[in-house]
Design a protein around this motif. Structure first.
Motif, mmCIF file in Angstrom:
data_model
loop_
_atom_site.group_PDB
_atom_site.id
_atom_site.type_symbol
_atom_site.label_atom_id
_atom_site.label_comp_id
_atom_site.label_asym_id
_atom_site.label_seq_id
_atom_site.Cartn_x
_atom_site.Cartn_y
_atom_site.Cartn_z
ATOM 1 N N LEU A 13 50.792 38.906 24.803
ATOM 2 C CA LEU A 13 49.791 39.323 25.783
ATOM 3 C C LEU A 13 49.540 38.224 26.807
ATOM 4 C CD1 LEU A 13 46.877 41.341 24.187
ATOM 5 C CD2 LEU A 13 48.806 42.099 25.553
ATOM 6 N N LEU A 16 52.461 38.038 29.132
ATOM 7 C CA LEU A 16 52.484 39.232 29.992
ATOM 8 C C LEU A 16 51.469 39.111 31.123
ATOM 9 C CD1 LEU A 16 53.501 42.348 30.160
ATOM 10 C CD2 LEU A 16 51.290 42.835 29.146
ATOM 11 N N VAL A 17 50.227 38.798 30.753
ATOM 12 C CA VAL A 17 49.157 38.726 31.753
ATOM 13 C C VAL A 17 49.419 37.593 32.746
ATOM 14 C CG1 VAL A 17 46.700 38.248 32.092
ATOM 15 C CG2 VAL A 17 47.414 39.845 30.328
ATOM 16 N N ILE A 20 52.242 38.620 35.237
ATOM 17 C CA ILE A 20 51.832 39.588 36.260
ATOM 18 C C ILE A 20 50.818 38.964 37.206
ATOM 19 C CG2 ILE A 20 50.748 41.823 36.652
ATOM 20 C CD1 ILE A 20 52.001 42.700 33.994
ATOM 21 N N ALA A 21 49.854 38.194 36.650
ATOM 22 C CA ALA A 21 48.838 37.584 37.499
ATOM 23 C C ALA A 21 49.471 36.628 38.508
ATOM 24 C CB ALA A 21 47.805 36.855 36.648
ATOM 25 N N LYS A 32 49.307 37.375 53.042
ATOM 26 C CA LYS A 32 47.920 37.192 53.461
ATOM 27 C C LYS A 32 47.618 37.843 54.819
ATOM 28 C CE LYS A 32 44.572 33.533 53.077
ATOM 29 N NZ LYS A 32 43.478 33.710 52.622
ATOM 30 N N LEU B 156 48.382 48.586 26.757
ATOM 31 C CA LEU B 156 49.018 47.734 27.762
ATOM 32 C C LEU B 156 48.616 48.144 29.175
ATOM 33 C CD1 LEU B 156 52.576 47.050 26.316
ATOM 34 C CD2 LEU B 156 50.660 45.481 26.537
ATOM 35 N N ILE B 159 45.291 46.543 29.729
ATOM 36 C CA ILE B 159 45.339 45.082 29.838
ATOM 37 C C ILE B 159 45.928 44.675 31.184
ATOM 38 C CG2 ILE B 159 46.376 42.998 28.863
ATOM 39 C CD1 ILE B 159 46.211 44.557 26.111
ATOM 40 N N ILE B 160 46.998 45.374 31.622
ATOM 41 C CA ILE B 160 47.591 45.059 32.920
ATOM 42 C C ILE B 160 46.621 45.436 34.039
ATOM 43 C CG2 ILE B 160 49.481 45.635 34.496
ATOM 44 C CD1 ILE B 160 51.236 45.976 31.945
ATOM 45 N N ILE B 163 43.842 43.019 35.368
ATOM 46 C CA ILE B 163 44.122 41.982 36.376
ATOM 47 C C ILE B 163 43.549 42.410 37.727
ATOM 48 C CG2 ILE B 163 46.004 40.785 37.596
ATOM 49 C CD1 ILE B 163 47.664 41.185 35.013
ATOM 50 N N TRP B 174 37.549 36.869 49.412
ATOM 51 C CA TRP B 174 38.825 36.190 49.624
ATOM 52 C C TRP B 174 39.480 36.565 50.944
ATOM 53 C CZ3 TRP B 174 40.931 37.185 43.981
ATOM 54 C CH2 TRP B 174 40.269 36.315 43.113
#
Lengths: 138, 234
Positions: A13, A16-17, A20-21, A32, B156, B159-160, B163, B174
């Motif tokens: 996990l 994975l996170v 992707i992050a 931007k 999953l 969890i994804i 983000i 931002w």
């Protein structure tokens, strides 16, 4: 404490996170220019080239700058550091006022002159009853 | 895990569901009276400000529910606790509905205020992505029939999707967006007048109670489904 499988799943996990992050972060960071909804007059001043594409410029409508003759509305968008002149022909939203936020969509003629084809009013985060606003203005 | 003993929860829910319903109706009545009649107009927006009392609570609740689902999903994925997945599954429908309500009311507010129904700015787009995540989550429960797979895949997705949550929250800080930044701040003074804060808080409480009610009903249905299938768990 926990079994090996549990630890592996936690690791999975985290990886994975993180993956992707990080991907999202770098994609957003490099895009931007496209993620921002509008440019401020200061950002327009330092543009490397004037593109022919449609862009948006946003900021405050400068005080005493709205000038209406015939169908043309001419006003100044400011971010209190730099200004840009805007001309527009058409309907404006009700909240389009001096000293209030605005986003103009259109074409940049040069670094000081913007020809708008659409005007959006930008509302700020202040909410108050009319009486209170009068008091503040006094 | 005695706390998640299903027959116990089952009888408990049946007992308290009507209490939640009455409490919800009371708070909703109070909130609507405040929002529609007692609270003042805004100095700029006039009566359009009243849309905010539905828009902002819906957005908060939808973010809150998704965060909770993500937290539960992590526990489900790591510890294989199948009772928690039923909670997460039962939370999803109200979260999805509140996301849609936030998008639609935002659009209705945007037309008279901004002068446009829709803008592809960071806040609105990330909120649309949240709606897609909810939709994907709900679809996944129908698409994947193998029990082990569906538990893994739905967790999953949550969890994804989590983000995206900080992206929604901080998008207005931002990047330059058409959407205004938050009026209610934790660390500094809020920029919304007290008379408008009261209906906002009441409506948030009402929507939270409504989500709780829908959750309890949905959870009950899931437990009945499991019972009928003759399984002791999912």
């Amino acid at each position: 404490m926990y079994g090996k499988k549990v630890k592996l799943r936690i690791l999975f996990l985290i990886v994975l996170v993180l993956t992707i992050a990080l991907t999202v972060f770098f994609v957003l960071n490099s895009l931007k220019e496209n993620v921002v909804y509008f440019l401020s007059p200061s950002e327009v001043k330092i543009l490397s080239e004037i593109k022919k594409d449609k862009i948006r410029v946003g900021g405050m409508v400068k005080k005493n700058s709205i000038n209406i003759n015939n169908d043309q509305i001419i006003f100044v968008i400011t971010d209190f550091k730099n200004d840009i002149n805007v001309s527009y022909a058409g309907l404006v939203p009700n909240l389009f006022q001096e000293n209030k936020g605005v986003v103009a969509e259109g074409f940049l003629q040069d670094r000081n002159y913007f020809k708008a084809v659409k005007i959006l009013a930008k509302h700020d985060e202040n909410y108050m009853p009319p009486e209170l606003n009068k008091k503040i203005e006094e | 895990m005695d706390f998640f003993n299903q027959s116990k929860i089952f009888s408990l829910i049946n007992k308290y569901q009507s209490f939640v319903l009455i409490f919800f109706l009371l708070i909703l009545l109070l909130g609507l009276t405040e929002a529609l009649f007692l609270s003042p107009q805004d100095y700029l927006q006039g009566d359009s400000v009243r849309i905010m009392y539905v828009h902002v609570p819906s957005a908060w609740i939808s973010l809150g529910i998704f965060s909770l689902m993500a937290l539960l999903s992590i526990l489900v994925f790591v510890f294989k606790n199948k009772n928690l997945i039923i909670i997460s599954k039962s939370l999803a429908p109200s979260g999805f509905v509140f996301t849609l309500i936030a998008l639609v009311t935002g659009s209705i507010w945007g037309k008279p205020t901004w002068g446009t129904w829709w803008a592809w700015d960071a806040r609105i787009t990330s909120m649309l992505i949240l709606a897609f995540f909810y939709f994907m989550y709900l679809l996944a429960w129908r698409v994947f029939e193998n029990k082990d797979n569906v538990v893994k895949i739905t967790s999953l997705i949550c969890i994804i999707g989590a983000i995206n949550i900080p992206l929604i929250k901080f998008s207005v800080d931002w990047w330059s967006t058409l959407h205004q930044p938050s009026s209610i701040k934790i660390l500094s003074e809020s920029t919304i007048h007290e008379s408008m804060l009261i209906p906002l808080i009441l409506m948030t409480a009402a929507f939270a109670l409504f989500s709780l009610l829908i959750f309890l009903m949905k959870y009950n249905t899931e437990l009945i489904k499991i019972k009928i299938k003759g399984l002791d768990r999912l």
